[in-house]
Scaffold this motif. Sequence first.
Motif, PDB file in Angstrom:
ATOM      1  N   PHE A  41     -52.451  57.316  30.662  1.00 26.58           N
ATOM      2  CA  PHE A  41     -52.656  55.827  31.006  1.00 26.58           C
ATOM      3  C   PHE A  41     -54.213  55.671  31.608  1.00 26.58           C
ATOM      4  CE2 PHE A  41     -47.990  55.505  32.466  1.00 26.58           C
ATOM      5  CZ  PHE A  41     -47.497  55.245  31.268  1.00 26.58           C
ATOM      6  N   LEU A  42     -54.890  56.551  32.309  1.00 29.62           N
ATOM      7  CA  LEU A  42     -56.166  56.675  32.573  1.00 29.62           C
ATOM      8  C   LEU A  42     -56.870  56.649  31.415  1.00 29.62           C
ATOM      9  CD1 LEU A  42     -56.017  58.460  36.058  1.00 29.62           C
ATOM     10  CD2 LEU A  42     -56.451  56.149  35.587  1.00 29.62           C
ATOM     11  N   GLU A  43     -56.767  57.476  30.588  1.00 27.52           N
ATOM     12  CA  GLU A  43     -57.707  57.666  29.592  1.00 27.52           C
ATOM     13  C   GLU A  43     -57.561  56.621  28.356  1.00 27.52           C
ATOM     14  OE1 GLU A  43     -57.949  60.894  25.654  1.00 27.52           O
ATOM     15  OE2 GLU A  43     -56.857  61.683  27.419  1.00 27.52           O
ATOM     16  N   ARG A  44     -56.296  56.036  28.001  1.00 25.30           N
ATOM     17  CA  ARG A  44     -56.176  55.039  26.769  1.00 25.30           C
ATOM     18  C   ARG A  44     -55.935  53.718  27.177  1.00 25.30           C
ATOM     19  NH1 ARG A  44     -51.994  58.289  23.237  1.00 25.30           N
ATOM     20  NH2 ARG A  44     -51.992  56.156  22.341  1.00 25.30           N
ATOM     21  N   GLY A  45     -55.457  53.591  28.583  1.00 26.58           N
ATOM     22  CA  GLY A  45     -54.999  52.438  29.171  1.00 26.58           C
ATOM     23  C   GLY A  45     -53.332  52.359  29.010  1.00 26.58           C
ATOM     24  N   PHE A  46     -52.696  51.648  29.914  1.00 28.60           N
ATOM     25  CA  PHE A  46     -51.261  51.450  30.103  1.00 28.60           C
ATOM     26  C   PHE A  46     -50.633  51.107  29.010  1.00 28.60           C
ATOM     27  CE2 PHE A  46     -47.309  49.609  31.609  1.00 28.60           C
ATOM     28  CZ  PHE A  46     -46.742  50.632  32.273  1.00 28.60           C
ATOM     29  N   ASP A  47     -50.959  49.883  28.435  1.00 28.79           N
ATOM     30  CA  ASP A  47     -50.503  49.250  27.039  1.00 28.79           C
ATOM     31  C   ASP A  47     -50.612  49.935  25.772  1.00 28.79           C
ATOM     32  OD1 ASP A  47     -49.536  47.210  28.834  1.00 28.79           O
ATOM     33  OD2 ASP A  47     -51.414  46.115  28.511  1.00 28.79           O
ATOM     34  N   ALA A  48     -51.751  50.858  25.946  1.00 28.85           N
ATOM     35  CA  ALA A  48     -51.743  51.588  24.586  1.00 28.85           C
ATOM     36  C   ALA A  48     -51.050  52.873  24.372  1.00 28.85           C
ATOM     37  CB  ALA A  48     -53.338  51.941  24.516  1.00 28.85           C
ATOM     38  N   VAL A  49     -50.286  53.033  25.658  1.00 31.24           N
ATOM     39  CA  VAL A  49     -49.532  54.445  25.390  1.00 31.24           C
ATOM     40  C   VAL A  49     -47.943  54.180  25.245  1.00 31.24           C
ATOM     41  CG1 VAL A  49     -48.944  56.664  26.773  1.00 31.24           C
ATOM     42  CG2 VAL A  49     -51.357  55.588  26.728  1.00 31.24           C
ATOM     43  N   ARG A  50     -47.322  54.707  24.521  1.00 26.41           N
ATOM     44  CA  ARG A  50     -45.903  54.410  24.370  1.00 26.41           C
ATOM     45  C   ARG A  50     -45.310  55.764  25.114  1.00 26.41           C
ATOM     46  NH1 ARG A  50     -47.645  53.985  18.979  1.00 26.41           N
ATOM     47  NH2 ARG A  50     -46.792  55.725  18.322  1.00 26.41           N
ATOM     48  N   VAL A  51     -43.984  55.082  25.522  1.00 26.10           N
ATOM     49  CA  VAL A  51     -43.116  56.340  26.213  1.00 26.10           C
ATOM     50  C   VAL A  51     -42.891  57.573  25.187  1.00 26.10           C
ATOM     51  CG1 VAL A  51     -41.027  56.728  27.314  1.00 26.10           C
ATOM     52  CG2 VAL A  51     -42.207  54.495  27.802  1.00 26.10           C
ATOM     53  N   SER A  52     -42.623  57.083  24.097  1.00 26.10           N
ATOM     54  CA  SER A  52     -42.446  58.182  23.012  1.00 26.10           C
ATOM     55  C   SER A  52     -43.371  59.186  22.756  1.00 26.10           C
ATOM     56  CB  SER A  52     -41.990  57.630  21.739  1.00 26.10           C
ATOM     57  OG  SER A  52     -43.066  56.700  21.092  1.00 26.10           O
ATOM     58  N   GLU A  53     -44.841  58.772  23.060  1.00 25.92           N
ATOM     59  CA  GLU A  53     -46.057  59.730  23.123  1.00 25.92           C
ATOM     60  C   GLU A  53     -45.816  60.450  24.391  1.00 25.92           C
ATOM     61  OE1 GLU A  53     -49.648  57.874  21.333  1.00 25.92           O
ATOM     62  OE2 GLU A  53     -48.658  56.064  22.336  1.00 25.92           O
ATOM     63  N   VAL A  65     -36.949  60.856  29.530  1.00 23.71           N
ATOM     64  CA  VAL A  65     -37.963  60.296  30.046  1.00 23.71           C
ATOM     65  C   VAL A  65     -37.123  59.181  30.901  1.00 23.71           C
ATOM     66  CG1 VAL A  65     -40.015  58.964  30.365  1.00 23.71           C
ATOM     67  CG2 VAL A  65     -39.747  60.898  28.341  1.00 23.71           C
ATOM     68  N   PHE A  66     -36.360  58.387  30.304  1.00 19.94           N
ATOM     69  CA  PHE A  66     -35.768  57.276  31.025  1.00 19.94           C
ATOM     70  C   PHE A  66     -34.805  57.762  31.874  1.00 19.94           C
ATOM     71  CE2 PHE A  66     -37.655  54.933  27.432  1.00 19.94           C
ATOM     72  CZ  PHE A  66     -38.542  53.870  28.358  1.00 19.94           C
ATOM     73  N   ASN A  67     -34.310  59.026  31.665  1.00 22.73           N
ATOM     74  CA  ASN A  67     -33.070  59.463  32.600  1.00 22.73           C
ATOM     75  C   ASN A  67     -33.893  59.692  34.061  1.00 22.73           C
ATOM     76  OD1 ASN A  67     -31.161  59.337  30.700  1.00 22.73           O
ATOM     77  ND2 ASN A  67     -31.488  61.707  30.287  1.00 22.73           N
ATOM     78  N   HIS A  68     -35.317  59.830  33.880  1.00 16.13           N
ATOM     79  CA  HIS A  68     -35.970  60.365  35.226  1.00 16.13           C
ATOM     80  C   HIS A  68     -36.728  58.945  35.864  1.00 16.13           C
ATOM     81  CE1 HIS A  68     -35.447  64.646  35.323  1.00 16.13           C
ATOM     82  NE2 HIS A  68     -35.518  64.580  34.130  1.00 16.13           N
ATOM     83  N   PHE A  69     -37.084  58.356  35.121  1.00 18.06           N
ATOM     84  CA  PHE A  69     -37.811  56.929  35.073  1.00 18.06           C
ATOM     85  C   PHE A  69     -37.057  55.790  34.777  1.00 18.06           C
ATOM     86  CE2 PHE A  69     -40.599  60.694  35.676  1.00 18.06           C
ATOM     87  CZ  PHE A  69     -41.128  60.408  37.058  1.00 18.06           C
ATOM     88  N   PRO A  70     -36.765  54.697  35.547  1.00 23.22           N
ATOM     89  CA  PRO A  70     -36.084  53.620  34.545  1.00 23.22           C
ATOM     90  C   PRO A  70     -36.944  52.681  33.894  1.00 23.22           C
ATOM     91  CG  PRO A  70     -36.235  53.110  37.139  1.00 23.22           C
ATOM     92  CD  PRO A  70     -36.595  54.569  36.901  1.00 23.22           C
ATOM     93  N   THR A  71     -38.134  52.652  34.232  1.00 23.29           N
ATOM     94  CA  THR A  71     -39.004  51.853  33.340  1.00 23.29           C
ATOM     95  C   THR A  71     -40.586  52.581  33.142  1.00 23.29           C
ATOM     96  OG1 THR A  71     -40.201  51.021  35.457  1.00 23.29           O
ATOM     97  CG2 THR A  71     -38.197  49.800  34.635  1.00 23.29           C
ATOM     98  N   LYS A  72     -41.250  52.146  32.229  1.00 15.01           N
ATOM     99  CA  LYS A  72     -42.418  53.002  31.798  1.00 15.01           C
ATOM    100  C   LYS A  72     -43.291  52.570  33.415  1.00 15.01           C
ATOM    101  CE  LYS A  72     -46.422  52.186  28.830  1.00 15.01           C
ATOM    102  NZ  LYS A  72     -46.896  51.437  27.547  1.00 15.01           N
TER     103      LYS A  72
END
Length: 286
Positions: A41-53, A65-72
């Motif tokens: 997120f710090l490198e590319r910006g929050f909106d530019a990074v997908r959870v799949s990445e 990922v979503f099992n550990h964190f309910p949201t991005k």
Amino acid sequence: MTTVDWSAWRRQEPAPGAEGLRERKKRLLRQRLSDTATEMFLERGFDAVRVSEIARACDVSEKTVFNHFPTKESLILDRGEATGAALRAGLAETDRSPVEATLEILAEELRTLTSWLAAQDDPRDAAARIGRFGALTRSTPSLRAYHLDMTERLVAVAAEALARRGEGARTEDGDDRPGGPPPGPAGGPEVQIAAIALVGLWSVQYRSLARHLAEGTCAPDRLHEAVTTDVRRAAALLARGIDTSVACGSDTGTTSGSETGLATPAGTGRTSPRTPVHPTVQNMPR
């Protein structure tokens, strides 16, 4: 990509003493997901990074990922539950005032952060990373909204804890009049404004931290002292109103001793609204 152990400066629940292998693996994976996401997120910006990445970078599935964190958003703003639990426990301890309990939680969070800063090879670079972390949160609408929601949840936790505390103090005073309105889970307007004010001290600490880092205060001990001084100054303004004259669950607007549950000195069962304590910065816990 080099990953920084960001979780080291976020308030965390202590690992269980008898933590098993399964629990340890889950905890370490959660930490790796959060640290990796933060760097991306710090490198590319929050909106530019997908959870799949983020999932691919950690060699797990997106579902994991979503099992550990309910949201991005919770991947980077992940300490709300721990702070809420600390606030609930701290305000339940009647041997300390609400302001003192809140200051202790804030002091522990600040100590964790400055200890992390002191452990880095380049404190100036580490301070810059913290500054970028804060800037990212402030500049991203979805993160600002998530932070606001997290703050509202903390206010609800504080209000409930203050109402329970006030109810207990009034019972000790023998003032459980049948006709009086019960404090309820969120208390009355006095409890609401007290809860908002207490949680507002987190904003004071965050803003103070950002300001001193921007001014180049990177030495951990100096940073700790400067931020602590700012928070205590703000707390001193709150202490009299919250610690000596909050009327829990009262609709009458009066502040008699029987209605000021939070004014009861610990262990005495007495109130003293007509002789309030005037706190000073020196009286605040370090």
